[in-house]
Design a protein around this motif. Structure first.
Motif, short mmCIF file in Angstrom:
data_model
loop_
_atom_site.label_atom_id
_atom_site.label_comp_id
_atom_site.label_asym_id
_atom_site.label_seq_id
_atom_site.Cartn_x
_atom_site.Cartn_y
_atom_site.Cartn_z
N GLN A 184 0.80 -1.21 0.00
CA GLN A 184 0.00 0.00 0.00
C GLN A 184 0.84 1.28 0.00
O GLN A 184 0.44 2.28 -0.54
CB GLN A 184 -0.93 0.00 1.21
N GLY A 185 2.02 1.25 0.61
CA GLY A 185 2.86 2.43 0.69
C GLY A 185 3.24 2.99 -0.67
O GLY A 185 3.56 4.16 -0.80
N ASP A 186 3.23 2.13 -1.68
CA ASP A 186 3.60 2.57 -3.02
C ASP A 186 2.41 3.05 -3.83
O ASP A 186 2.57 3.48 -4.96
CB ASP A 186 4.29 1.43 -3.77
N ASP A 187 1.21 2.96 -3.29
CA ASP A 187 0.01 3.34 -4.01
C ASP A 187 0.00 4.86 -4.25
O ASP A 187 0.00 5.64 -3.31
CB ASP A 187 -1.23 2.94 -3.20
N PRO A 188 0.02 5.29 -5.50
CA PRO A 188 0.05 6.73 -5.77
C PRO A 188 -1.18 7.47 -5.24
O PRO A 188 -1.10 8.64 -4.90
CB PRO A 188 0.12 6.83 -7.29
N ARG A 189 -2.31 6.78 -5.12
CA ARG A 189 -3.50 7.41 -4.55
C ARG A 189 -3.31 7.70 -3.07
O ARG A 189 -3.72 8.73 -2.57
CB ARG A 189 -4.73 6.53 -4.77
N LEU A 190 -2.65 6.77 -2.37
CA LEU A 190 -2.35 6.98 -0.95
C LEU A 190 -1.36 8.13 -0.80
O LEU A 190 -1.53 9.00 0.06
CB LEU A 190 -1.80 5.71 -0.32
N LEU A 191 -0.34 8.14 -1.63
CA LEU A 191 0.65 9.21 -1.56
C LEU A 191 0.02 10.57 -1.85
O LEU A 191 0.35 11.57 -1.21
CB LEU A 191 1.80 8.93 -2.54
N ALA A 192 -0.93 10.61 -2.78
CA ALA A 192 -1.63 11.85 -3.10
C ALA A 192 -2.47 12.32 -1.91
O ALA A 192 -2.47 13.51 -1.56
CB ALA A 192 -2.52 11.67 -4.33
N ALA A 243 -9.08 21.32 2.00
CA ALA A 243 -9.85 20.22 2.59
C ALA A 243 -10.65 19.48 1.52
O ALA A 243 -10.76 18.25 1.54
CB ALA A 243 -10.77 20.73 3.69
N GLU A 244 -11.20 20.22 0.57
CA GLU A 244 -11.94 19.58 -0.52
C GLU A 244 -10.99 18.76 -1.41
O GLU A 244 -11.37 17.68 -1.88
CB GLU A 244 -12.67 20.63 -1.36
N ALA A 245 -9.78 19.27 -1.63
CA ALA A 245 -8.80 18.51 -2.41
C ALA A 245 -8.40 17.23 -1.67
O ALA A 245 -8.22 16.17 -2.30
CB ALA A 245 -7.57 19.37 -2.69
N LEU A 246 -8.31 17.30 -0.35
CA LEU A 246 -8.03 16.11 0.45
C LEU A 246 -9.18 15.11 0.32
O LEU A 246 -8.95 13.92 0.13
CB LEU A 246 -7.80 16.48 1.92
N LYS A 247 -10.40 15.58 0.41
CA LYS A 247 -11.57 14.70 0.29
C LYS A 247 -11.57 14.01 -1.08
O LYS A 247 -11.82 12.80 -1.18
CB LYS A 247 -12.87 15.46 0.47
N THR A 248 -11.26 14.74 -2.12
CA THR A 248 -11.19 14.16 -3.47
C THR A 248 -10.12 13.08 -3.54
O THR A 248 -10.34 12.00 -4.12
CB THR A 248 -10.92 15.26 -4.51
N ALA A 249 -8.95 13.34 -2.93
CA ALA A 249 -7.86 12.36 -2.93
C ALA A 249 -8.24 11.12 -2.12
O ALA A 249 -7.94 10.00 -2.52
CB ALA A 249 -6.59 13.00 -2.37
N VAL A 250 -8.89 11.31 -0.98
CA VAL A 250 -9.33 10.18 -0.16
C VAL A 250 -10.39 9.37 -0.91
O VAL A 250 -10.35 8.14 -0.91
CB VAL A 250 -9.83 10.65 1.22
N ASP A 251 -11.33 10.04 -1.56
CA ASP A 251 -12.35 9.34 -2.34
C ASP A 251 -11.71 8.49 -3.44
O ASP A 251 -12.13 7.36 -3.69
CB ASP A 251 -13.35 10.32 -2.96
N ALA A 252 -10.68 9.03 -4.09
CA ALA A 252 -9.98 8.28 -5.13
C ALA A 252 -9.26 7.06 -4.53
O ALA A 252 -9.25 5.98 -5.14
CB ALA A 252 -8.97 9.19 -5.85
N LEU A 253 -8.70 7.23 -3.35
CA LEU A 253 -8.01 6.12 -2.68
C LEU A 253 -8.99 5.00 -2.34
O LEU A 253 -8.70 3.83 -2.54
CB LEU A 253 -7.33 6.62 -1.40
N LEU A 254 -10.15 5.39 -1.84
CA LEU A 254 -11.13 4.39 -1.39
C LEU A 254 -11.89 3.75 -2.55
O LEU A 254 -12.52 2.73 -2.37
CB LEU A 254 -12.09 5.04 -0.40
N GLY A 255 -11.81 4.40 -3.70
CA GLY A 255 -12.47 3.84 -4.89
C GLY A 255 -13.86 4.17 -4.95
O GLY A 255 -14.87 3.82 -5.11
#
Length: 128
Positions: A41-49, A116-128
């Motif tokens: 998971q550490g290498d997941d670009p969505r997590l890094l974002a 905060a909205e950009a963080l939410k978008t990144a988290v949504d992308a991570l969670l799929g």
């Protein structure tokens, strides 16, 4: 998963937790040098974002601490989000709840709500 050299495997001397914390519970021989093996998971670009956006949010909160509704509430939310992002399997429901709470404690500070909205978008992308 990190591993250690120099441990006495027979006595259970070193235990590495999922977060990478090392706990010595018995006799340990040799050096305590750790080797980190990356992967998963550490290498997941969505997590890094998502982690990068969380870092940006922390900076924005520091810059606008006097303007947000509750800086203590914001810092608590950031800490909880960080904990979830560092866990092996982030809990989507918990992250969603924390992000909603974060929006309430930020208030109307545009410079922070944008991040905060950009963080939410990144988290949504991570969670799929």
């Amino acid at each position: 998963m990190p591993i250690s050299r120099g441990q006495d495997r027979g006595s259970g001397g070193i235990h590495i937790t999922g977060a990478g914390n090392q706990v010595n519970t018995g006799r340990v021989r040799g050096d305590m040098h750790n080797i980190h093996i990356s992967g998963g998971q550490g290498d997941d670009p969505r997590l890094l974002a998502a982690q990068a956006k969380l870092a940006e949010l922390t900076i924005a909160l520091d810059a606008h601490a006097a303007e947000v509704t509750s800086i203590d509430g914001c810092r608590l939310a950031v800490s909880r989000i960080d904990d979830e992002l560092r866990s092996p399997a982030p809990d989507a429901r918990r992250l969603t709840e924390i992000l909603e709470m974060l929006n309430h404690v930020i208030g109307p500070v545009t410079a922070v709500t944008t991040v905060a909205e950009a963080l939410k978008t990144a988290v949504d992308a991570l969670l799929g």
